[in-house]
Motif scaffolding. Structure first.
Motif, PDB file in Angstrom:
ATOM      1  N   PRO A 123       0.810  -1.231   0.000  1.00  0.00           N
ATOM      2  CA  PRO A 123       0.000   0.000   0.000  1.00  0.00           C
ATOM      3  C   PRO A 123       0.841   1.279   0.000  1.00  0.00           C
ATOM      4  CG  PRO A 123      -0.964  -1.598   1.487  1.00  0.00           C
ATOM      5  CD  PRO A 123       0.355  -2.175   1.025  1.00  0.00           C
ATOM      6  N   GLU A 124       1.923   1.293   0.773  1.00  0.00           N
ATOM      7  CA  GLU A 124       2.773   2.490   0.839  1.00  0.00           C
ATOM      8  C   GLU A 124       3.760   2.569  -0.320  1.00  0.00           C
ATOM      9  OE1 GLU A 124       2.628   0.218   3.302  1.00  0.00           O
ATOM     10  OE2 GLU A 124       1.347   1.225   4.766  1.00  0.00           O
ATOM     11  N   PHE A 125       3.939   1.443  -1.019  1.00  0.00           N
ATOM     12  CA  PHE A 125       4.917   1.382  -2.108  1.00  0.00           C
ATOM     13  C   PHE A 125       4.273   0.749  -3.349  1.00  0.00           C
ATOM     14  CE2 PHE A 125       7.214   1.190   1.902  1.00  0.00           C
ATOM     15  CZ  PHE A 125       8.151   2.196   1.744  1.00  0.00           C
ATOM     16  N   PRO A 126       3.395   1.503  -4.036  1.00  0.00           N
ATOM     17  CA  PRO A 126       2.654   0.924  -5.169  1.00  0.00           C
ATOM     18  C   PRO A 126       3.526   0.551  -6.366  1.00  0.00           C
ATOM     19  CG  PRO A 126       2.230   3.269  -5.000  1.00  0.00           C
ATOM     20  CD  PRO A 126       3.018   2.885  -3.783  1.00  0.00           C
ATOM     21  N   ASP A 127       4.651   1.213  -6.546  1.00  0.00           N
ATOM     22  CA  ASP A 127       5.550   0.920  -7.670  1.00  0.00           C
ATOM     23  C   ASP A 127       6.991   0.962  -7.148  1.00  0.00           C
ATOM     24  OD1 ASP A 127       7.019   0.755 -10.010  1.00  0.00           O
ATOM     25  OD2 ASP A 127       5.779   2.202 -11.094  1.00  0.00           O
ATOM     26  N   PRO A 128       7.431  -0.114  -6.500  1.00  0.00           N
ATOM     27  CA  PRO A 128       8.754  -0.115  -5.858  1.00  0.00           C
ATOM     28  C   PRO A 128       9.908   0.268  -6.789  1.00  0.00           C
ATOM     29  CG  PRO A 128       7.524  -2.039  -5.163  1.00  0.00           C
ATOM     30  CD  PRO A 128       6.729  -1.383  -6.266  1.00  0.00           C
ATOM     31  N   ALA A 129       9.886  -0.199  -8.035  1.00  0.00           N
ATOM     32  CA  ALA A 129      10.984   0.120  -8.955  1.00  0.00           C
ATOM     33  C   ALA A 129      11.052   1.622  -9.230  1.00  0.00           C
ATOM     34  CB  ALA A 129      10.820  -0.658 -10.253  1.00  0.00           C
ATOM     35  N   ALA A 130       9.912   2.243  -9.470  1.00  0.00           N
ATOM     36  CA  ALA A 130       9.887   3.688  -9.723  1.00  0.00           C
ATOM     37  C   ALA A 130      10.314   4.458  -8.480  1.00  0.00           C
ATOM     38  CB  ALA A 130       8.498   4.126 -10.167  1.00  0.00           C
ATOM     39  N   ILE A 131       9.870   4.005  -7.324  1.00  0.00           N
ATOM     40  CA  ILE A 131      10.224   4.684  -6.071  1.00  0.00           C
ATOM     41  C   ILE A 131      11.728   4.584  -5.826  1.00  0.00           C
ATOM     42  CG2 ILE A 131       9.933   4.610  -3.560  1.00  0.00           C
ATOM     43  CD1 ILE A 131       6.967   3.717  -4.211  1.00  0.00           C
ATOM     44  N   ARG A 132      12.303   3.417  -6.046  1.00  0.00           N
ATOM     45  CA  ARG A 132      13.760   3.257  -5.880  1.00  0.00           C
ATOM     46  C   ARG A 132      14.511   4.158  -6.863  1.00  0.00           C
ATOM     47  NH1 ARG A 132      12.496  -1.992  -4.578  1.00  0.00           N
ATOM     48  NH2 ARG A 132      12.617  -2.744  -6.723  1.00  0.00           N
ATOM     49  N   ALA A 133      14.011   4.253  -8.095  1.00  0.00           N
ATOM     50  CA  ALA A 133      14.660   5.111  -9.092  1.00  0.00           C
ATOM     51  C   ALA A 133      14.608   6.573  -8.672  1.00  0.00           C
ATOM     52  CB  ALA A 133      14.009   4.924 -10.455  1.00  0.00           C
ATOM     53  N   ILE A 134      13.489   6.995  -8.134  1.00  0.00           N
ATOM     54  CA  ILE A 134      13.357   8.378  -7.682  1.00  0.00           C
ATOM     55  C   ILE A 134      14.278   8.649  -6.501  1.00  0.00           C
ATOM     56  CG2 ILE A 134      11.803  10.060  -6.596  1.00  0.00           C
ATOM     57  CD1 ILE A 134       9.530   8.723  -8.280  1.00  0.00           C
ATOM     58  N   LEU A 135      14.294   7.756  -5.531  1.00  0.00           N
ATOM     59  CA  LEU A 135      15.124   7.960  -4.340  1.00  0.00           C
ATOM     60  C   LEU A 135      16.611   7.916  -4.663  1.00  0.00           C
ATOM     61  CD1 LEU A 135      13.167   5.898  -1.664  1.00  0.00           C
ATOM     62  CD2 LEU A 135      13.348   8.389  -1.844  1.00  0.00           C
ATOM     63  N   GLY A 136      16.974   7.169  -5.691  1.00  0.00           N
ATOM     64  CA  GLY A 136      18.386   7.107  -6.065  1.00  0.00           C
ATOM     65  C   GLY A 136      19.241   6.636  -4.907  1.00  0.00           C
ATOM     66  N   ASP A 137      20.256   7.402  -4.590  1.00  0.00           N
ATOM     67  CA  ASP A 137      21.177   7.019  -3.519  1.00  0.00           C
ATOM     68  C   ASP A 137      20.911   7.749  -2.199  1.00  0.00           C
ATOM     69  OD1 ASP A 137      22.004   9.520  -4.298  1.00  0.00           O
ATOM     70  OD2 ASP A 137      24.110   8.999  -4.539  1.00  0.00           O
ATOM     71  N   LEU A 138      19.681   8.255  -2.021  1.00  0.00           N
ATOM     72  CA  LEU A 138      19.360   8.907  -0.747  1.00  0.00           C
ATOM     73  C   LEU A 138      19.458   7.899   0.395  1.00  0.00           C
ATOM     74  CD1 LEU A 138      16.251  11.176  -1.499  1.00  0.00           C
ATOM     75  CD2 LEU A 138      18.632  11.835  -1.324  1.00  0.00           C
ATOM     76  N   THR A 139      20.159   8.284   1.435  1.00  0.00           N
ATOM     77  CA  THR A 139      20.283   7.431   2.618  1.00  0.00           C
ATOM     78  C   THR A 139      19.121   7.738   3.567  1.00  0.00           C
ATOM     79  OG1 THR A 139      21.561   9.056   3.882  1.00  0.00           O
ATOM     80  CG2 THR A 139      22.809   7.537   2.429  1.00  0.00           C
ATOM     81  N   PRO A 140      18.885   6.885   4.566  1.00  0.00           N
ATOM     82  CA  PRO A 140      17.859   7.206   5.556  1.00  0.00           C
ATOM     83  C   PRO A 140      18.103   8.565   6.223  1.00  0.00           C
ATOM     84  CG  PRO A 140      18.458   4.913   5.749  1.00  0.00           C
ATOM     85  CD  PRO A 140      19.423   5.535   4.759  1.00  0.00           C
ATOM     86  N   GLU A 141      19.361   8.909   6.450  1.00  0.00           N
ATOM     87  CA  GLU A 141      19.685  10.211   7.046  1.00  0.00           C
ATOM     88  C   GLU A 141      19.306  11.354   6.111  1.00  0.00           C
ATOM     89  OE1 GLU A 141      22.051   7.660   6.799  1.00  0.00           O
ATOM     90  OE2 GLU A 141      21.668   6.998   8.852  1.00  0.00           O
ATOM     91  N   ASP A 142      19.582  11.171   4.809  1.00  0.00           N
ATOM     92  CA  ASP A 142      19.210  12.185   3.821  1.00  0.00           C
ATOM     93  C   ASP A 142      17.696  12.367   3.781  1.00  0.00           C
ATOM     94  OD1 ASP A 142      21.917  12.347   3.034  1.00  0.00           O
ATOM     95  OD2 ASP A 142      21.622  10.897   1.398  1.00  0.00           O
ATOM     96  N   ILE A 143      16.983  11.250   3.792  1.00  0.00           N
ATOM     97  CA  ILE A 143      15.511  11.292   3.764  1.00  0.00           C
ATOM     98  C   ILE A 143      14.985  12.031   4.986  1.00  0.00           C
ATOM     99  CG2 ILE A 143      13.402   9.902   3.896  1.00  0.00           C
ATOM    100  CD1 ILE A 143      14.896   7.796   2.162  1.00  0.00           C
ATOM    101  N   GLY A 144      15.502  11.692   6.154  1.00  0.00           N
ATOM    102  CA  GLY A 144      15.062  12.350   7.382  1.00  0.00           C
ATOM    103  C   GLY A 144      15.313  13.843   7.352  1.00  0.00           C
ATOM    104  N   LYS A 145      16.471  14.241   6.818  1.00  0.00           N
ATOM    105  CA  LYS A 145      16.838  15.652   6.782  1.00  0.00           C
ATOM    106  C   LYS A 145      15.930  16.453   5.846  1.00  0.00           C
ATOM    107  CE  LYS A 145      21.056  18.357   6.708  1.00  0.00           C
ATOM    108  NZ  LYS A 145      22.495  18.351   6.444  1.00  0.00           N
ATOM    109  N   VAL A 146      15.727  15.936   4.627  1.00  0.00           N
ATOM    110  CA  VAL A 146      14.913  16.679   3.669  1.00  0.00           C
ATOM    111  C   VAL A 146      13.417  16.570   4.001  1.00  0.00           C
ATOM    112  CG1 VAL A 146      14.668  14.903   1.894  1.00  0.00           C
ATOM    113  CG2 VAL A 146      14.739  17.280   1.220  1.00  0.00           C
ATOM    114  N   ALA A 147      12.996  15.441   4.547  1.00  0.00           N
ATOM    115  CA  ALA A 147      11.582  15.256   4.905  1.00  0.00           C
ATOM    116  C   ALA A 147      11.159  16.184   6.034  1.00  0.00           C
ATOM    117  CB  ALA A 147      11.314  13.806   5.293  1.00  0.00           C
TER     118      ALA A 147
END
Length: 105
Positions: free
Chosen positions: A78-102
């Motif tokens: 449900p939270e990840f309807p298209d995992p491949a597209a989501i991974r492509a968008i996130l690229g090399d963002l780390t959990p720390e990067d996600i937390g910082k920008v989010a």
């Protein structure tokens, strides 16, 4: 103009709809200004990737903002309807990067 040129590398994540591109430019410009005002040093690539994710997969962005694990499952959920597209968008963002920008929406 320079921002629009920089965003060309992210067009693969959109269907080419001019309105979608305009929404991205507006959202990215706003988010970048907000981050600069807070004197945070977050790379434009991270801001762009997070902005694209929030526009294309808002539920995924909400989920990751609360739990920036950086792990996207192989199978749709449900939270990840298209995992491949989501991974492509996130690229090399780390959990720390996600937390910082989010933290900036």
């Amino acid at each position: 103009q320079r921002l629009r040129h920089k965003l060309l590398e992210y067009t693969e994540h959109f269907d080419g709809n001019p309105r979608a591109i305009k929404r991205l430019i507006n959202a990215l410009t706003f988010r970048q200004g907000y981050i600069l005002t807070a004197a945070e040093d977050i790379p434009l690539d991270h801001i762009a990737r997070w902005t694209i994710l929030t526009l294309r997969f808002p539920n995924t962005a909400d989920f990751l903002a609360d739990r920036p694990t950086g792990t996207v499952p192989d199978d749709p959920a449900p939270e990840f309807p298209d995992p491949a597209a989501i991974r492509a968008i996130l690229g090399d963002l780390t959990p720390e990067d996600i937390g910082k920008v989010a933290a900036f929406g």
